[in-house]
Structures are given as structure tokens and as C-alpha cells.
Design a protein around this motif. Structure first.
Motif, short mmCIF file in Angstrom:
data_model
loop_
_atom_site.label_atom_id
_atom_site.label_comp_id
_atom_site.label_asym_id
_atom_site.label_seq_id
_atom_site.Cartn_x
_atom_site.Cartn_y
_atom_site.Cartn_z
N ALA A 276 0.84 -1.19 0.00
CA ALA A 276 0.00 0.00 0.00
C ALA A 276 0.88 1.25 0.00
CB ALA A 276 -0.92 0.00 1.21
N GLY A 277 0.63 2.15 -0.94
CA GLY A 277 1.39 3.39 -1.02
C GLY A 277 2.84 3.22 -1.43
N LYS A 278 3.16 2.14 -2.11
CA LYS A 278 4.57 1.83 -2.41
C LYS A 278 5.05 2.37 -3.74
CE LYS A 278 7.61 -2.22 -2.97
NZ LYS A 278 7.70 -3.69 -2.85
N TYR A 279 4.14 2.50 -4.72
CA TYR A 279 4.58 2.72 -6.09
C TYR A 279 4.35 4.16 -6.55
CZ TYR A 279 4.45 -2.30 -5.73
OH TYR A 279 4.65 -3.59 -5.30
N SER A 280 5.30 4.67 -7.32
CA SER A 280 5.19 6.04 -7.82
C SER A 280 4.65 6.09 -9.24
CB SER A 280 6.56 6.72 -7.77
OG SER A 280 7.49 6.06 -8.63
N LEU A 281 4.61 4.94 -9.93
CA LEU A 281 4.09 4.90 -11.30
C LEU A 281 3.42 3.56 -11.56
CD1 LEU A 281 3.73 6.03 -14.16
CD2 LEU A 281 6.04 5.23 -14.71
N ILE A 282 2.17 3.61 -11.98
CA ILE A 282 1.45 2.39 -12.35
C ILE A 282 1.09 2.46 -13.82
CG2 ILE A 282 -0.74 1.16 -12.09
CD1 ILE A 282 -0.52 1.53 -9.12
N LEU A 283 1.44 1.41 -14.54
CA LEU A 283 1.13 1.27 -15.96
C LEU A 283 0.40 -0.05 -16.12
CD1 LEU A 283 4.68 2.23 -17.23
CD2 LEU A 283 2.65 3.63 -17.59
N ALA A 284 -0.81 -0.04 -16.65
CA ALA A 284 -1.57 -1.30 -16.66
C ALA A 284 -2.68 -1.29 -17.68
CB ALA A 284 -2.14 -1.57 -15.26
N ASN A 285 -3.00 -2.50 -18.12
CA ASN A 285 -4.21 -2.77 -18.90
C ASN A 285 -4.87 -3.97 -18.23
OD1 ASN A 285 -6.24 -3.16 -20.76
ND2 ASN A 285 -4.90 -4.02 -22.34
N PRO A 286 -5.60 -3.73 -17.14
CA PRO A 286 -6.11 -4.84 -16.33
C PRO A 286 -7.25 -5.57 -17.02
CG PRO A 286 -6.98 -2.77 -15.52
CD PRO A 286 -5.99 -2.42 -16.60
N PRO A 287 -7.53 -6.81 -16.62
CA PRO A 287 -8.68 -7.52 -17.18
C PRO A 287 -9.97 -6.78 -16.87
CG PRO A 287 -7.27 -8.99 -15.91
CD PRO A 287 -6.80 -7.60 -15.63
N PHE A 288 -10.84 -6.67 -17.85
CA PHE A 288 -12.13 -6.01 -17.58
C PHE A 288 -13.25 -6.76 -18.28
CE2 PHE A 288 -9.62 -3.28 -20.54
CZ PHE A 288 -10.25 -3.59 -21.74
N ALA A 289 -13.25 -8.08 -18.09
CA ALA A 289 -14.26 -8.90 -18.76
C ALA A 289 -14.97 -9.80 -17.76
CB ALA A 289 -13.61 -9.75 -19.84
N GLY A 290 -15.22 -9.29 -16.58
CA GLY A 290 -15.90 -10.15 -15.62
C GLY A 290 -16.22 -9.45 -14.33
N SER A 291 -16.73 -10.22 -13.38
CA SER A 291 -17.05 -9.69 -12.05
C SER A 291 -16.69 -10.74 -11.02
CB SER A 291 -18.54 -9.33 -11.96
OG SER A 291 -19.34 -10.48 -12.20
N LEU A 292 -16.52 -10.30 -9.78
CA LEU A 292 -16.11 -11.18 -8.69
C LEU A 292 -17.19 -11.24 -7.63
CD1 LEU A 292 -12.44 -9.86 -8.26
CD2 LEU A 292 -13.19 -11.79 -9.65
N ASP A 293 -17.10 -12.23 -6.77
CA ASP A 293 -18.00 -12.31 -5.62
C ASP A 293 -17.53 -11.32 -4.56
OD1 ASP A 293 -19.45 -14.36 -6.77
OD2 ASP A 293 -18.16 -15.92 -5.91
#
Length: 498
Positions: A276-293
Motif C-alpha cells: 500500500a502506497g509503495k509505487y510512484s508509477l502504475i502502468l496497466a491494462n487490467p482484465p475487464f471482462a468479468g465480475s467477482l464475488d
């Protein structure tokens, strides 16, 4: 983009392995990746040899030591199939599994690559299959980074479930755009919480070498920071972790932090604990084809936004992982920008009011074809926890340098990417751009008045050109003339047939 010639070669290799008995597509990819990795190691060692020959100095950090010459691709490929099979199975494969293990001997804990490779299996079924595949792979030049990345993209695209699992590579030119716009520095701690084959981390490392090479290699401490502490990636697919680790190692990052983690799961979320609070730069293309419980999703993420949708949960995760002052460039489906659910509105309000939403680049729906046709956008934001959004910069990307159909044919004269980067770097001049332009700025107050709708169509103005038509009487007279001509022609034909 990958050429038709290389596609046909990979198809042929794929069929060879398939008919040879490797029926699981992910196993095919994994075995091909190992062989490509072995081939690339030999190419890198050859480059080191040539440099040493030119300079008259010993080889710097040789990959193959004394007595290991027979493990090189260029050597064992010339042997008989049975001998090649035995060499790769009993010597070469164990060798690549232990690369980096010298770090353990030095008391440095070993590399993540070594950790992920411990469970790797050599699954080539027979000498003839291996010899056939080696012969075909030998014709593929692995020196170009784009070729290596495109090979992964094409191989992953052959999995029928790629679109469902999200396991397809983000196009390299889109990755490079996001990296160029965020401009990593040697002080950044970079993370991709859904790293897959580590494309974003590799692009960031290449950017750092290009723009800050002197700083990252200034001394042993700076080199160690670059190799051990700059790059962090999570994934919950062990095969992707192995591929990502090999990919990073091939691109010169010796010990990235590539870990197994279900980023959104309770008890394993990157939003908890030391990250938590560790990273200064996030680069991502996360999965966005579903849902979780709800029960399986990390509770700290649910406190930010109560939802089952993975794309919203990942945005909440990014905010938790970022340092104050940290920045992010992430790809989201268009629904995030205008969705009407409470969770969508809550997250957009959070980005605009409590953080600093910097920019939204709207991309055409063909960018991820042939794997997916969903419309997407790139969000750029900074974590402040105290607001700071004055205006949001919008850009309407209409072309990315490739056709927007399934073929994705190169169209270098049709690309908005250079214009996006140039305007981003000179955003002060964008303030007075009209809403009819491809890029413009929108004040926070206007976004709030529109219920925090972030879709570019909400703010973009369309110019309609007035078209002057002839009066109806003139059009009718023209139609009468045409009808008379048709009648005359018909009579002439009838006369010829009489």
C-alpha cells in the motif's frame, strides 16, 4: 506488427507441436517460449563475444561459462535429433532453470525468474518434434524487440479463451505512448498489477535506458536499484509469470519483482500490507471482462467502491498501491467513463474531486482487434488525496497507425500518436482549443455539473457543414428531363426490334 511470413512460420510450428502430442495451447506457448529464450540467450552471448573481439577485452558477464559451449543454440541445432533432444532435456533446460541462482550463492536471495522456473517442465514429446521446431525457429530473427513482443501477442491470440481471460498483449505502440506520456525517471518505483508478459515493465525499462542511461548505470548502487527494486508485476497465472520473467531477463532487467498474486482477492490483494502506497508509477491494462464475488474480493477495495466489476476494483487497487504524488496511466473500457451505477459514479467522483484526474485519451474500438472490439480509453491520474483537478485534458484518438479491422494492416501515415504526445507535452497551449478540435480541456465544474460523466462525446462539439440544395422545382425539372430521355431510349429500342 508481426508480418505474414512470421505468422505462417509460427502457424507451422504450432501445428508441428500440436500433431506431435502437445494439445494444450498454453503448453505450446510455454514450450515455444523456452525455446525462443534459449535461442535469444545464444544471440546475446554472440553479441558479447563480438564486443569483446572489437575491444580486446574479456567478455563482460558471459551467459555461457567454460565447458558450456554445447548448450548454445548455434551448437546443439547442428546435432542429430536424438542427441539434440538429450542435450536440451538434460543440460540446456536445467541450465535455463538455474539462471540467476548465483544470486542465492551471493546471499542475495535469488531472482524471481529462478523462483518461477522451478516448476517449469520440458514437455517436447519426441526428438523429431524438437528437431523440426528448432529448424523452423532458427529462421526467425529475435534481435528486434518488437518481433519478440509481437510473437507473444500472436501466440497468445491463438488461444480461443484469450478474450475472456484478458491474456492478450496490449499493442506495443499503445504501451509506448503511455510510457512516453508518463516519462519514467530513475527514482520511480513502477508496478503493473496485471502484468501478463510484462510488456509495460519492459517498455518502461527501455525508456529509462534511452533517457536516463547514465543515471541508472552510474554505479553499483544505481544498477542494483534498477535491476532489483524498480519493476514490480503481479499475475495469477504461473505460465504468464514465467513468460514475463523470461521476457524481462531477455530485455536486460536481471531481477524484477514478478510475483504470483490475485491482486483483487481477499488476503492476497496488493492493496494490503507492505505494498500500500509503495509505487510512484502504475502502468496497466487490467482484465475487464468479468465480475467477482463480494466475499472473495479484498475488503479494503470494497471500502473504496462497492462493486463486483473488475475494471472498477482495479482502479481502486491502483489508488491504494500508489504513493501520494504517484501517477498512473491505465486502460479502461468506455463504460467506466459513463456508467450509471453508483459504483461507477463513486469512482469517477473520487478521481475528479479527491485525486487529480489529468487526462483521458479516447481510443477507437479497433485498437485491440482481432482479440476484442471493445471501445477503450486511457486514464491518466495522480494520487493526491486532496483534490487538484482543475481541468481535464481530452483527446479523441481516431487512428493509431494501423487499420481498425481484424487485419490491423500498418497505415503509418494515419496515426494520431505523435500529435497526442506533442500536445500532452505542451498542455498549456491546449486551454483555448475549441471543443470541435481533437483535443481540448474541460473545467472540473463542468464535469461535476454533468454528473461526472467522462465520455468525450459529452463535451465534444460536432461541426455540421451546411449543404445547399437546389430548389424543389429545379430538382423536379431535372427528373422530368431524365424521364424523357429514358422514354426516348425505350422507343428507340422498340423501333430496332420491330
Amino acid at each position: 506488427m508481426i508480418t505474414g511470413e512470421i505468422k505462417s512460420k509460427i502457424d507451422s510450428i504450432w501445428n508441428t507441436m500440436w500433431s506431435g502430442g502437445i494439445s494444450n495451447p498454453m503448453s505450446v506457448i510455454e514450450q515455444l517460449t523456452y525455446l525462443l529464450f534459449i535461442k535469444r540467450l545464444d544471440e546475446l552471448h554472440t553479441l558479447k563475444e563480438r564486443k569483446a573481439a572489437r575491444t580486446g577485452k574479456p567478455i563482460e558477464e558471459p551467459i555461457f561459462g567454460p565447458g558450456q559451449d554445447g548448450l548454445r543454440w548455434s551448437r546443439f541445432k547442428e546435432t542429430a535429433p536424438e542427441q539434440m533432444f538429450a542435450t536440451v532435456r538434460d543440460e540446456v533446460f536445467p541450465f535455463i532453470k538455474t539462471l540467476g541462482s548465483q544470486r542465492e550463492d551471493d546471499g542475495q536471495g535469488g531472482s524471481t525468474y529462478t523462483h518461477h522456473m522451478r516448476d517449469a517442465l520440458f514437455m517436447m514429446p519426441a526428438p523429431r518434434v524438437l528437431a523440426n521446431v528448432v529448424d523452423q525457429l532458427d529462421d526467425i530473427d529475435m534481435a528486434d524487440a518488437d518481433t519478440r513482443g509481437d510473437l507473444y501477442e500472436y501466440m497468445l491470440g491463438k488461444i480461443a479463451s484469450a478474450g475472456q481471460n484478458g491474456q492478450f498483449r496490449t499493442p506495443r505502440h499503445i504501451i509506448n505512448l503511455m510510457v512516453d506520456m508518463t516519462a519514467p525517471t530513475p527514482l520511480d518505483v513502477i508496478c503493473d498489477p496485471a502484468c501478463g508478459t510484462a510488456g509495460f515493465l519492459i517498455a518502461a525499462s527501455e525508456s529509462l535506458r534511452t533517457h536516463h542511461g547514465d543515471a541508472i548505470y552510474r554505479n553499483a548502487k544505481a544498477r542494483r536499484r534498477f535491476n532489483d527494486h524498480t519493476f514490480h508485476g503481479y499475475d495469477f497465472d504461473s505460465t504468464m509469470l514465467r513468460i514475463g520473467s523470461m521476457n524481462m531477463l531477455l530485455h536486460g532487467v536481471e531481477n524484477p519483482d514478478i510475483r504470483y498474486r490475485d491482486s483483487l482477492a481477499e488476503g492476497a490483494s496488493g492493496a494490503t500490507g507492505d505494498d500500500a502506497g509503495k509505487y510512484s508509477l502504475i502502468l496497466a491494462n487490467p482484465p475487464f471482462a468479468g465480475s467477482l464475488d463480494y466475499e472473495s474480493t479484498a475488503k479494503d477495495l470494497q471500502r473504496i467502491v462497492k462493486t463486483k466489476k473488475t475494471e472498477l476494483l482495479f482502479l481502486a487497487l491502483f489508488l491504494r498501491l500508489m504513493q501520494t504524488g504517484g501517477r498512473a496511466a491505465v486502460i479502461v473500457p468506455d463504460g467506466v467513463l459513463f456508467g450509471s451505477s453508483n459504483a461507477h459514479k463513486t469512482l469517477r467522483t473520487l478521481l475528479v474531486e479527491e485525486q487529480k484526474l489529468d487526462a483521458i485519451v479516447s481510443m477507437p474500438s479497433g485498437v485491440f482487434k482481432p482479440y476484442a472490439g471493445v471501445s477503450t480509453a486511457i486514464l491518466f491520474f495522480t494520487r493526491t488525496d486532496s483534490g487538484g483537478t482543475d481541468t481535464v485534458w481530452f483527446y479523441d484518438m481516431r487512428a493509431d497507425g494501423f487499420s481498425l479491422d481484424d487485419k490491423r494492416a500498418p497505415q503509418p501515415d494515419k496515426s494520431d500518436l505523435p500529435d497526442i504526445l506533442a500536445r500532452w507535452r505542451n498542455r498549456e497551449a491546449e486551454a483555448d482549443r475549441p471543443r470541435t478540435a481533437q483535443s481540448f480541456c474541460v473545467p472540473k465544474a463542468e464535469i461535476a455539473a454533468n454528473d461526472y460523466d467522462l465520455s468525450i462525446s459529452r463535451y465534444k462539439e460536432v461541426e455540421y457543414e451546411a449543404i445547399a440544395y437546389d430548389p424543389p422545382q429545379v430538382i423536379l425539372a431535372r427528373l422530368a428531363e431524365l424521364e424523357a430521355e429514358i422514354t426516348d431510349g425505350q422507343r428507340a429500342l422498340e423501333g430496332m426490334l420491330a
